[in-house]
Design an enzyme around this catalytic site. Structure first.
Site, short mmCIF file in Angstrom:
data_model
loop_
_atom_site.label_atom_id
_atom_site.label_comp_id
_atom_site.label_asym_id
_atom_site.label_seq_id
_atom_site.Cartn_x
_atom_site.Cartn_y
_atom_site.Cartn_z
N LYS A 311 0.86 -1.18 0.00
CA LYS A 311 0.00 0.00 0.00
C LYS A 311 0.90 1.23 0.00
O LYS A 311 1.64 1.48 0.96
CB LYS A 311 -0.91 0.00 1.22
N LYS A 364 -2.14 -1.59 -3.72
CA LYS A 364 -2.95 -0.37 -3.73
C LYS A 364 -2.05 0.85 -3.88
O LYS A 364 -1.08 0.96 -3.13
CB LYS A 364 -3.75 -0.29 -2.43
#
Length: 443
Positions: A311, A364
């Site tokens: 992320k 992400k």
């Protein structure tokens, strides 16, 4: 008609011998769609009469035109297989459509010899059927996980920065949206709560309240849709008065181990409510192993962990934070989320998450990080998830509204690219819209 007669039907125009006896009743061509006599017609038999080389022997011909068949199917003339074969052996071969002419090139096209190519990849792309046959990557509603925002209110509140998305009332609007998604094959969702400010605290204790917004919602959805796959978000930022994913020390440092302790309680609370997959998105070190141990200790060995493995500290999250009103009160998240400039670091995170018991690895954002998705796909045997985040969604929506792009085509292409890069599942706000498009294409 006598057994000795030979009448053959062709796909377009057919000349076949007919040796019908004069004693037969008149044969009307009107009973055969597309069957008409030619100019020299025996009015009794509706056959064309011609003289053969043998004396006193006649050959009568039927003329059949498939193009005049209104329903696309020509009437059969009742010949046996043997009779059809005999006619062909005798040289009475049915006429097929002519060889199509070679399409003409436009005026001015140079005349050049063919290139000496043994392989021409375009041959496999020349028609829709061939392209479909050789398509390497598929996209279906089963690949989508639908992120849904929920709040305590009863009305659905539009999210200005994310056209088409709402903060859904957990008792009404959410249930309707889930039903719509299931109707087109999307049976996986992930919940993100907008928590009242009065319930937020520096330690985020509301995150593990068994009667909080998320546990209540999980119980409601499981009651109405028992087979619905529910993913949850495990992080403190929606519950933190500081807006960070972890507990903030007075000097601004995000405390790792203390935060992991809270996350374990949050994950267990969600599992107790009926969550199928808990998804730590906080990027604290060691949280996957700690959550796995906490779940197992409480008897939730069946609950999966989807780790936000890579992320990144991305600028593509802006609309999401508006949706949940969870912007950090100060600073940024760069001390725990990854540097967008780093590639190999994703492998470090993936190795740790695998060893700690993660079931799914997530990247992400999605589209700007296709290389990271492919890296994890090539290096890990675990399923890979990609999150097409709010900024990606909003840019496509804005481009569509401004008529700068074809929204539907760009949406589907972007999702296909995530799949091609190696994502098994995609968290996308387009889940419902894309699934409807895919179902429409199949129909």
């Amino acid at each position: 008609m006598a057994q000795s007669s030979t009448v053959i039907m062709a796909s377009t125009i057919l000349h076949a011998p007919c040796t019908a006896s004069p004693s037969l009743k008149p044969l009307s061509c009107q009973n055969y769609v597309g069957l008409k006599p030619s100019s020299s017609v025996n009015l009794r038999f509706n056959c064309v009469t011609t003289t053969t080389v043998k004396a006193h022997q006649t050959r009568r011909l039927f003329v059949v035109r498939a193009s005049e068949n209104r329903d696309g199917l020509m009437k059969k003339l009742g010949l046996t297989d043997a009779e059809c074969e005999a006619a062909v052996v005798a040289g009475n071969v049915p006429e097929a459509p002519p060889v199509p002419p070679k399409p003409a090139a436009p005026i001015g096209t140079p005349l050049v010899p063919s290139l000496p190519l043994s392989r021409r990849p375009r041959r496999n792309r020349k028609s829709p059927a061939l392209r479909a046959s050789f398509q390497e990557t598929s996209l279906s509603p089963a690949n989508f996980v639908y992120p849904l925002f929920i709040h305590e209110g009863e009305e659905d509140t539009p999210i200005v920065a994310m056209p088409g998305c709402y903060r859904l009332g957990w008792r009404h609007g959410l249930v309707k949206e889930v039903a719509k998604a299931r109707d087109v094959g999307v049976n996986s969702i992930v919940l993100f709560p907008k928590v009242p400010d009065a319930l937020k605290s520096p330690s985020g204790d509301e995150a593990y309240n068994d009667n909080g917004l998320v546990p209540r919602t999980i119980r409601l959805l499981k009651d109405k849709f028992p087979d619905l796959v529910i993913y949850t978000d495990v992080a403190l930022d929606p519950y933190s008065s500081d807006g960070h994913d972890g507990i903030v020390r007075e000097d601004g440092v995000i405390m790792n181990d203390e935060t992991v302790h809270q996350l374990c309680k949050q994950a267990v609370s969600q599992a107790r409510a009926g969550a199928d997959v808990v998804s730590p998105s906080d990027m604290m070190d060691g949280r996957v192993g700690a959550i796995r141990a906490a779940l197992d200790a409480e008897g939730f060995q069946h609950v999966s962990i989807m780790s936000y493995t890579a992320k990144y500290a991305s600028s593509f999250y802006g609309p999401f934070r508006e949706a949940l009103e969870s912007n950090p009160r100060f600073g940024d998240k760069k001390t725990y989320q990854m540097n967008p400039a780093n590639y190999r670091e994703a492998l470090v995170e993936a190795c740790e998450d695998e060893s700690e018991g993660a079931d799914i690895l997530l990247v992400k954002p999605g589209l700007p990080y296709l290389d990271i998705i492919r890296l994890l796909r090539d290096k890990s045997p675990l399923p890979i998830a990609a999150y097409q985040v709010s900024g990606e969604y909003s840019m496509i929506k804005a481009g569509g509204v401004l008529k700068m792009i074809d929204e539907e085509k760009v949406m589907l292409e972007s999702l296909m690219c995530l799949r091609r890069a190696g994502a098994d599942i995609i968290l996308t706000y387009f889940a419902l819209q894309a699934a409807r498009c895919l179902c429409g294409e199949k129909r």
